[in-house]
Design a protein around this motif. Sequence first.
Motif, mmCIF file in Angstrom:
data_model
loop_
_atom_site.group_PDB
_atom_site.id
_atom_site.type_symbol
_atom_site.label_atom_id
_atom_site.label_comp_id
_atom_site.label_asym_id
_atom_site.label_seq_id
_atom_site.Cartn_x
_atom_site.Cartn_y
_atom_site.Cartn_z
ATOM 1 N N VAL A 55 39.197 -6.526 23.993
ATOM 2 C CA VAL A 55 39.414 -5.442 23.075
ATOM 3 C C VAL A 55 38.187 -4.289 22.922
ATOM 4 C CG1 VAL A 55 39.600 -5.110 20.371
ATOM 5 C CG2 VAL A 55 40.825 -7.090 21.283
ATOM 6 N N VAL A 58 38.813 -2.179 25.861
ATOM 7 C CA VAL A 58 39.786 -1.117 25.537
ATOM 8 C C VAL A 58 39.429 0.273 24.911
ATOM 9 C CG1 VAL A 58 42.102 -0.539 24.421
ATOM 10 C CG2 VAL A 58 41.883 -2.570 25.862
ATOM 11 N N MET A 59 38.424 -0.243 23.715
ATOM 12 C CA MET A 59 37.953 0.956 23.045
ATOM 13 C C MET A 59 37.012 1.768 23.865
ATOM 14 S SD MET A 59 37.292 -1.144 19.562
ATOM 15 C CE MET A 59 36.093 0.331 18.707
ATOM 16 N N LEU A 109 45.604 -4.755 19.136
ATOM 17 C CA LEU A 109 45.048 -3.471 18.988
ATOM 18 C C LEU A 109 45.606 -2.509 17.819
ATOM 19 C CD1 LEU A 109 42.629 -2.330 20.678
ATOM 20 C CD2 LEU A 109 44.019 -3.989 21.851
ATOM 21 N N GLU A 350 45.959 1.229 25.078
ATOM 22 C CA GLU A 350 44.865 2.368 25.268
ATOM 23 C C GLU A 350 44.813 3.400 24.084
ATOM 24 O OE1 GLU A 350 43.058 5.629 28.619
ATOM 25 O OE2 GLU A 350 45.053 4.316 29.090
ATOM 26 N N GLY A 353 43.161 1.593 21.245
ATOM 27 C CA GLY A 353 41.942 1.669 21.417
ATOM 28 C C GLY A 353 41.201 3.012 21.345
#
Length: 414
Positions: A55, A58-59, A109, A350, A353
């Motif tokens: 997670v 992705v950020m 997300l 994405e 994120g």
Amino acid sequence: MARTKAGLGAGARLADFLNASLMARVVPPEVVHEVLDAHGRNSRRIRAFPAVAGVYYVMALSLYPEASYEAVFSAVSQGLAWEAGAPQPAGVSKVAISLLRSRIGAQPLADLVERCCVPLADPAVHPAGFYRGLRLVAVDGSTFELADDPAIEQEFGRPGGRQGQAGYPQARCVLLAECGTHAILGANLGPYGSGEWALCQPLLARLGPGMLCMADRGFNGFEHWEQARATGAQLLWRCGSTRNLPVEKVLADGSYLSTIRPTGVSAAEAKVRAIKVRVIDYTLPNMPDSQPHYRLMTTLLDDTAAPLLELAELYHRRWAMESIYDELKTHLVQNRRVLRSRTPELVRQEFFGWVLMHYTVRWLLHQGAARHRIPHEDLSFVGHVQLIRQQQPLSGAFPPTAHEEASVVVPGAA
């Protein structure tokens, strides 16, 4: 043509540019675990790259978009190496990263945006984020480009016109954000051809009493107004200057009361569902780039409690949304015009994120503004992005099960 992996420059590691501890403070690992568990996406055994780190990974994609997947992983995994007592994080291939991202999917997300992206403005510290006790928020839509892939084009569409099709597929998004702090409070994503209201409807749950929501002309149909008004929030929306809004009562400040009704229903139903609105007409004669005529509708019916001139000035704070999109699309992802994900599900992942990373930067900026009582607009968003990129990550920045409380360096802090 073969693609060359982007590097970080001579002598630099991505770990030098990423403060994962900040990400963990804004999006706490325990919340990440709860969300992953709720969707059955969490890791069931200790892995070199567990789902919770995925997670944050992705950020981080939007924080340093020109770096390769493996380089981003090397930063995200620093805390995991510390937890395991290893001097360096284990290497993970691009295939393994893609498999983990696919296993996590987009919905966790999206849920984290809903749970972690909360209002920031405090009326005692940032009065510009409020109007007569109402928190100023705005909703607006935009588009952005995606990877040129057949599956993505089929899912999201590609704009076309007289000059032919655009170079890339595009997606459409709608954001709900706090005007005073630029904190995104809700986000939704859909195909390029989506109507903005269809994307806006799920965000209405983020509105409520104590808010004043502003919107442009794309959100002023009767059903739009009825649904948004039902949240308890006050509304100040622009509408077309030619819209038929009969004058029922002229108020002392020059605004007037009118009534809007649904169409396509019986006269009896239209009468029952009719909604009283206040209409504000004004011009900006000393601004050469302004429109010839502006017309607003509002739920604030009392002209003494909310005078025309105040509301006319207030509406133009909605342009904070333009700044937010500029922060997202220009300053956060730098020169990368196109999101890098190559499947529809990972595009959505994405995107959320990206929103979480923007909120993280804004959270950091807000800490400095609140601590030193500085207006948010006097602090640089770009400067805070660079601050996050340049800080050394703290040891154990986000271990797999819990996070250590970490200090945050804020520009100007003693």
